[in-house]
Design a protein around this motif. Structure first.
Motif, short mmCIF file in Angstrom:
data_model
loop_
_atom_site.label_atom_id
_atom_site.label_comp_id
_atom_site.label_asym_id
_atom_site.label_seq_id
_atom_site.Cartn_x
_atom_site.Cartn_y
_atom_site.Cartn_z
N VAL A 70 18.09 -47.67 -104.30
CA VAL A 70 18.54 -47.47 -103.72
C VAL A 70 18.88 -45.38 -103.87
O VAL A 70 19.58 -45.39 -104.91
N VAL A 71 17.65 -44.43 -103.49
CA VAL A 71 17.82 -43.62 -103.55
C VAL A 71 18.31 -42.22 -102.97
O VAL A 71 18.22 -41.83 -101.85
N VAL A 72 19.62 -41.47 -103.18
CA VAL A 72 20.06 -40.36 -102.46
C VAL A 72 19.86 -39.57 -103.26
O VAL A 72 20.08 -39.22 -104.21
N VAL A 73 19.46 -38.95 -101.99
CA VAL A 73 18.86 -36.88 -102.78
C VAL A 73 19.57 -35.75 -101.80
O VAL A 73 19.59 -35.87 -100.66
N GLY A 79 18.63 -38.34 -97.12
CA GLY A 79 18.48 -37.01 -97.76
C GLY A 79 19.22 -36.34 -97.42
O GLY A 79 20.06 -36.99 -96.21
N VAL A 80 20.61 -35.76 -98.73
CA VAL A 80 22.26 -35.78 -98.25
C VAL A 80 21.95 -33.96 -98.06
O VAL A 80 21.55 -33.10 -98.96
N PRO A 93 23.98 -30.89 -98.40
CA PRO A 93 25.19 -30.43 -99.06
C PRO A 93 26.31 -29.47 -98.83
O PRO A 93 27.32 -29.41 -98.98
N GLU A 94 25.73 -28.70 -97.60
CA GLU A 94 26.12 -27.85 -97.14
C GLU A 94 26.87 -27.41 -95.74
O GLU A 94 26.36 -27.42 -94.71
N PRO A 95 27.83 -27.82 -96.07
CA PRO A 95 28.99 -27.68 -94.61
C PRO A 95 28.48 -26.79 -93.45
O PRO A 95 28.37 -26.00 -94.07
N GLY A 96 28.26 -26.67 -92.53
CA GLY A 96 28.04 -25.85 -90.99
C GLY A 96 26.43 -25.66 -91.05
O GLY A 96 26.20 -24.63 -90.32
N THR A 97 25.68 -26.50 -91.88
CA THR A 97 24.37 -25.68 -91.92
C THR A 97 23.37 -26.54 -90.90
O THR A 97 24.44 -28.00 -91.62
N ASN A 98 22.25 -25.95 -91.45
CA ASN A 98 22.01 -27.42 -89.78
C ASN A 98 20.96 -28.37 -90.75
O ASN A 98 20.34 -28.23 -92.33
N LEU A 99 20.19 -29.55 -90.69
CA LEU A 99 20.19 -30.93 -91.65
C LEU A 99 18.68 -30.27 -91.39
O LEU A 99 18.32 -29.76 -90.18
N GLY A 100 18.34 -30.88 -92.88
CA GLY A 100 16.89 -30.08 -92.75
C GLY A 100 15.63 -31.35 -91.77
O GLY A 100 16.06 -32.54 -90.93
N VAL A 101 14.15 -31.01 -92.30
CA VAL A 101 13.32 -32.47 -92.39
C VAL A 101 13.72 -33.67 -92.68
O VAL A 101 13.42 -34.75 -92.06
N ASP A 107 29.26 -36.99 -96.04
CA ASP A 107 29.35 -38.23 -95.05
C ASP A 107 28.39 -39.17 -94.06
O ASP A 107 28.84 -40.29 -94.41
N GLY A 108 27.54 -38.87 -93.13
CA GLY A 108 26.92 -39.70 -92.82
C GLY A 108 25.74 -40.88 -93.63
O GLY A 108 25.60 -41.47 -94.05
N ALA A 109 26.30 -40.00 -94.84
CA ALA A 109 25.02 -40.46 -96.01
C ALA A 109 26.33 -42.12 -97.11
O ALA A 109 25.66 -43.46 -96.95
#
Length: 304
Positions: A85-88, A109-110, A112-120, A127-129
């Motif tokens: 299981v690959v966690v990036v 895909g994780v 790492p920067e709180p408060g920034t938008n998630l990516g594509v 926490d979600g990961a």
């Protein structure tokens, strides 16, 4: 004997790591940043956020699993196993960098920067990961690694280039074929039963995932041609700045590939390159007379 599930944590060196390599001390790095109108505190905050996310993800891996970490520069030397299981942990581009070395492993895909938008491609915070890893651990306990095949995920189309000498390259967003300095490249392009000798600044072949990037800019300039969706089994291709002359044409400059469709490029320049997802350092070199076939990859990126 059942193989042990392994979480592989993929990351890249932070800006602070690179600054300290170049300037040796925090004081010298801070001075350099001040000359650019920036502060060391901002760089350290981002470094700490990445480190915190990596710790949180690593801590969520159950004791029954193995854990490995790999830095981006070492991806081409790392041996991924089918049950990984690959966690990036990083930005969208890091997921794309890792994907070309994978073969249907689950990828999380994780950002790492709180408060920034998630990516594509980085769709979860730390926490979600951690929750996803916990759910996957429960799945393994209940039905074994084979149950991973049923995990809900997007299977993203990838693009594939194969040279006539057997070399291969895959990409998640797009492949570029052209001169390494982006000056004129000469070749014969064949697609859909037609062929044309061309001189251009290169070809872009894009997946639906890459349809928000390089190809989107080209499509916009050409009147907004439709691009494939993220999970569509199709590729869009564009010839950049084709040059008309007595021996080169401009009638074949864009199109869509689906199914087994492919572009066949016969090189008529001394040296061209093929690279994917903006990684020019990880490229194939193509010489005069060689043939390159570009189409949809058999592999898919399985993104949770």
């Amino acid at each position: 004997m059942a193989l042990r599930t392994r979480a592989v944590l993929v990351h890249r060196r932070t800006e602070l790591d690179e600054l300290l390599d170049r300037h040796a001390t925090r004081g010298q790095a801070a001075f350099f940043l001040r000359t650019r109108g920036r502060t060391l505190a901002d760089v350290e905050a981002r470094h700490d956020a990445v480190a915190s996310a990596r710790r949180a993800v690593a801590a969520s891996v159950p004791s029954s699993w193995a854990l490995a970490e790999v830095e981006r520069a070492d991806l081409d030397r790392f041996l991924f196993a089918p049950e990984d299981v690959v966690v990036v942990v990083g930005q969208d581009g890091l997921v794309a960098n890792a994907a070309k070395y994978l073969d249907r492993q689950l990828v999380v895909g994780v950002n790492p920067e709180p408060g920034t938008n998630l990516g594509v491609l980085v769709r979860h915070d730390a926490d979600g990961a951690a929750r996803i890893i916990g759910n996957l651990a429960t799945t393994v306990r209940g039905a074994g690694e084979a149950a991973f095949a049923a995990v809900r995920c997007d299977e993203l189309t990838m693009v594939h280039a194969r040279l006539d000498d057997g070399q291969e390259l895959r990409a998640v967003n797009e492949l570029f074929l052209g001169h390494p300095s982006h000056q004129s490249a000469r070749y014969v392009l064949a697609a859909d039963g037609e062929s044309e000798r061309q001189s251009s600044s290169g070809l872009i072949v894009s997946t639906g995932t890459g349809a928000t990037g390089w190809s989107a800019s080209i499509a916009h300039d050409r009147g907004g041609r439709g691009l494939p969706g993220r999970t569509d089994p199709a590729l869009a291709w564009f010839v950049r700045e084709a040059w008309p002359s007595p021996v080169t044409g401009v009638s074949m400059t864009e199109g869509l590939l689906g199914g087994d469709g492919e572009l066949v490029v016969t090189v008529q320049s001394d040296r061209l390159v093929v690279f994917g997802d903006g990684m020019e350092s990880d490229r194939l070199e193509v010489s005069w007379g060689q043939e390159v076939r570009i189409g949809m990859a058999e592999r898919r990126l399985r993104l949770v």
